[in-house]
Design an enzyme around this catalytic site. Structure first.
Site, mmCIF file in Angstrom:
data_model
loop_
_atom_site.group_PDB
_atom_site.id
_atom_site.type_symbol
_atom_site.label_atom_id
_atom_site.label_comp_id
_atom_site.label_asym_id
_atom_site.label_seq_id
_atom_site.Cartn_x
_atom_site.Cartn_y
_atom_site.Cartn_z
ATOM 1 N N HIS A 71 1.072 -1.151 -0.070
ATOM 2 C CA HIS A 71 0.333 0.048 0.044
ATOM 3 C C HIS A 71 0.852 0.932 -0.244
ATOM 4 O O HIS A 71 1.677 1.463 0.557
ATOM 5 C CB HIS A 71 -1.015 0.097 1.139
ATOM 6 C CG HIS A 71 -1.962 -0.789 1.111
ATOM 7 N ND1 HIS A 71 -3.415 -0.054 0.723
ATOM 8 C CD2 HIS A 71 -2.810 -2.455 0.868
ATOM 9 C CE1 HIS A 71 -4.271 -1.234 0.857
ATOM 10 N NE2 HIS A 71 -3.339 -2.306 0.464
ATOM 11 N N PRO A 72 0.536 2.371 -0.704
ATOM 12 C CA PRO A 72 1.326 3.470 -0.456
ATOM 13 C C PRO A 72 1.003 4.398 1.114
ATOM 14 O O PRO A 72 0.210 4.221 1.780
ATOM 15 C CB PRO A 72 0.300 4.305 -2.100
ATOM 16 C CG PRO A 72 -0.548 3.707 -2.086
ATOM 17 C CD PRO A 72 -0.767 1.980 -1.553
ATOM 18 N N ALA B 35 -8.867 7.750 -6.557
ATOM 19 C CA ALA B 35 -9.693 7.605 -6.578
ATOM 20 C C ALA B 35 -10.026 8.280 -5.526
ATOM 21 O O ALA B 35 -10.742 8.860 -4.639
ATOM 22 C CB ALA B 35 -10.602 6.785 -7.091
ATOM 23 N N SER C 217 -6.342 3.528 -5.530
ATOM 24 C CA SER C 217 -5.976 5.080 -4.898
ATOM 25 C C SER C 217 -5.954 5.431 -5.137
ATOM 26 O O SER C 217 -6.409 7.423 -3.908
ATOM 27 C CB SER C 217 -4.165 3.922 -4.277
ATOM 28 O OG SER C 217 -3.911 2.477 -4.094
ATOM 29 N N ALA D 276 -9.369 3.264 5.621
ATOM 30 C CA ALA D 276 -10.362 2.932 4.379
ATOM 31 C C ALA D 276 -10.742 4.257 4.264
ATOM 32 O O ALA D 276 -11.396 4.845 5.267
ATOM 33 C CB ALA D 276 -11.100 2.601 4.672
ATOM 34 N N VAL D 277 -9.751 5.595 3.112
ATOM 35 C CA VAL D 277 -9.837 6.923 3.477
ATOM 36 C C VAL D 277 -11.313 7.210 2.936
ATOM 37 O O VAL D 277 -11.409 8.221 2.899
ATOM 38 C CB VAL D 277 -8.693 7.174 2.554
ATOM 39 C CG1 VAL D 277 -9.369 8.736 1.973
ATOM 40 C CG2 VAL D 277 -7.480 7.134 2.392
#
Length: 471
Positions: free
Chosen positions: A371-372, A390, A388, A426-427
């Site tokens: 994950h970034p 979006a 990612s 979870a953005v």
């Protein structure tokens, strides 16, 4: 592929709005089974007498003999029960669907004429009223074809609907494969119609009932009095009617037999229920062909690319990125016992998450490290995956002030230095401010706690991604 064919999902948690004509809250489908003259009988070329669904307690087949009592009970259905029911339904203006055993229809011309005169639908109930359980598929297909031919000859047109009843494991497939039926009903698995994909053919299924059915007068446990039948039908109606008001439309099938409900004491319970239901607003009494025509127009079938039917290559291509840069999860999930239940976002997420949860700790750590950073260097260089990109944009992480960016960079650096993997959240469940608060709180946790938390967030991110592309 290891695939499980049964469909436990159906319409899922949010069944469609039936949108019945006139805003009806409930569609009541009255089915009258016409079997008299199609049952097991030496006169019909069978090896024994009938033993199913009569008022003879503990009836058994009589091999090589005619069973006079059984025959006379079936005869009552044709001679008296049918006409009592015909008067009731025509007087009340309620159209019904006949499940007509084709050989029985051929032996009852006056009753067929009365059905047609009343505008009733005459569907097929198979060529003979016999058990198809052990019938070879080839023979059953032959009898289905013969039933179509004879039905058209006797009734004047072929059937548009089908219910075998005493069916085999092949019946639903064989009737659907004829491609000649607007509906089939050899299932009991829903309160609404639904579409079944049989090869490249879309078949409408209108589920039937074995409990709101007068056959329970002839089985144990069952009904003893007409009042018991009325009470059960009323309770079913009240429940479905209330659900129809809240969720906009339900369907209620009621199964009847001339030789059973046609008897006076049982008949009284049916009439009492029909009077009760007819007194309510928003009650529609359609034939099953009317339901089929409505459903085909209001809810035409829409095919989707089903995960459970994909090759492994296509499955990995489609879902390999659901867990960030971790296609091996999709590869393993494809080997599970997938089925219709996994053709939804929730179902497929469960399969993918199982593979993530059962992976070795080092493998799960690699997923976390794939994950970034949030608002990190990859984002600035526009090198994130489309998903990612979006997701981070949904919380305005692509439009930070210089001070905000500096804060994120500092937190990213400190978090990775302490825990060994990026901060994951979870953005799409959050805002920029709530992300910052979580960042500042979680950085103080021990690494085992953060590993568990990050894994849960990875699963949540995957779930949201799947909901973008699957039902």
């Amino acid at each position: 592929m290891n695939r499980y064919p049964r469909d436990f999902r159906g319409h899922g948690p949010n069944a469609p709005d039936a949108a019945w004509p006139g805003g009806a809250k409930i569609a009541i489908s009255i089915v009258l089974n016409y079997e008299e003259g199609g049952e097991n009988n030496l006169l019909h070329g069978d090896a024994q007498s009938e033993a199913f669904l009569s008022d003879i307690a503990g009836a058994a087949p009589w091999p090589g003999m005619r069973h006079w009592n059984m025959e006379s009970i079936y005869d009552y259905g044709a001679r008296a029960g049918f006409w009592r029911l015909h008067r009731l339904f025509t007087d009340m203006g309620i159209p019904v669907t006949i499940y007509g055993v084709t050989s029985a229809l051929a032996r009852n011309p006056e009753q067929v004429a009365a059905m047609k005169s009343a505008g009733w639908e005459i569907a097929s109930h198979g060529l003979k009223w016999v058990d198809h359980r052990d019938m070879p598929a080839e023979e059953e297909a032959r009898q289905i074809a013969e039933s179509f031919r004879l039905h058209a000859e006797v009734v004047g047109e072929p059937p548009q609907g089908w219910y075998t009843g005493r069916c085999s494991m092949n019946t639903v497939r064989l009737t659907a494969e004829t491609r000649r039926l607007a509906w089939i009903s050899d299932t009991y698995d829903d309160d609404l119609p639904y579409w079944m994909e049989v090869g490249d053919h879309d078949q409408l299924v209108i589920p039937y009932t074995l409990e709101a059915n007068d056959m329970r007068f002839a089985t144990a446990p069952g009904y003893i009095t007409g009042e018991q039948f009325y009470s059960y039908l009323k309770d079913s109606f009240d429940t479905l009617y209330a659900e129809g008001q809240a969720r906009r439309g339900k369907m209620f099938s009621i199964g009847l037999h001339n030789r059973l409900i046609g008897r006076p004491g049982k008949f009284a319970g049916l009439k009492k229920f029909l009077d009760y239901a007819a007194a309510h607003e928003g009650v529609w009494f359609p034939r099953r062909i009317d339901i089929a025509d409505h459903w085909a127009k209001a809810h035409p079938h829409k095919r989707i690319e089903r995960p459970s039917q994909m090759t492994q290559a296509r499955f990995v291509e489609r879902f390999g990125g659901i867990f960030e840069h971790s296609a091996w999860i999709a590869e393993r999930a494809h080997a599970l016992e997938l089925g219709p239940a996994h053709d939804s976002a929730v179902g497929l997420h469960n399969a993918l998450a199982r593979m993530f949860r059962s992976a070795a700790p080092a493998e799960r750590l690699a997923v976390l490290r794939a994950h970034p950073d949030l608002a990190g260097k990859l984002a600035a260089a526009k090198r994130l995956t489309p998903e990612s990109t979006a997701e981070q944009a949904s919380a305005a992480l692509d439009a930070l002030t210089d001070d905000e960016r500096a804060t994120f960079e500092r937190l990213n650096t400190d978090y990775v230095a302490k825990h060994g993997f990026p901060f994951i959240i979870a953005v799409r469940d959050n805002t920029k401010d709530s992300i910052l608060r979580a960042f500042q709180t979680r950085i103080a946790n021990d690494t085992d706690t953060e590993f568990t938390t990050a894994c849960r967030q990875v699963e949540r991110i995957a779930e949201l991604r799947l909901k973008d592309i699957l039902p």
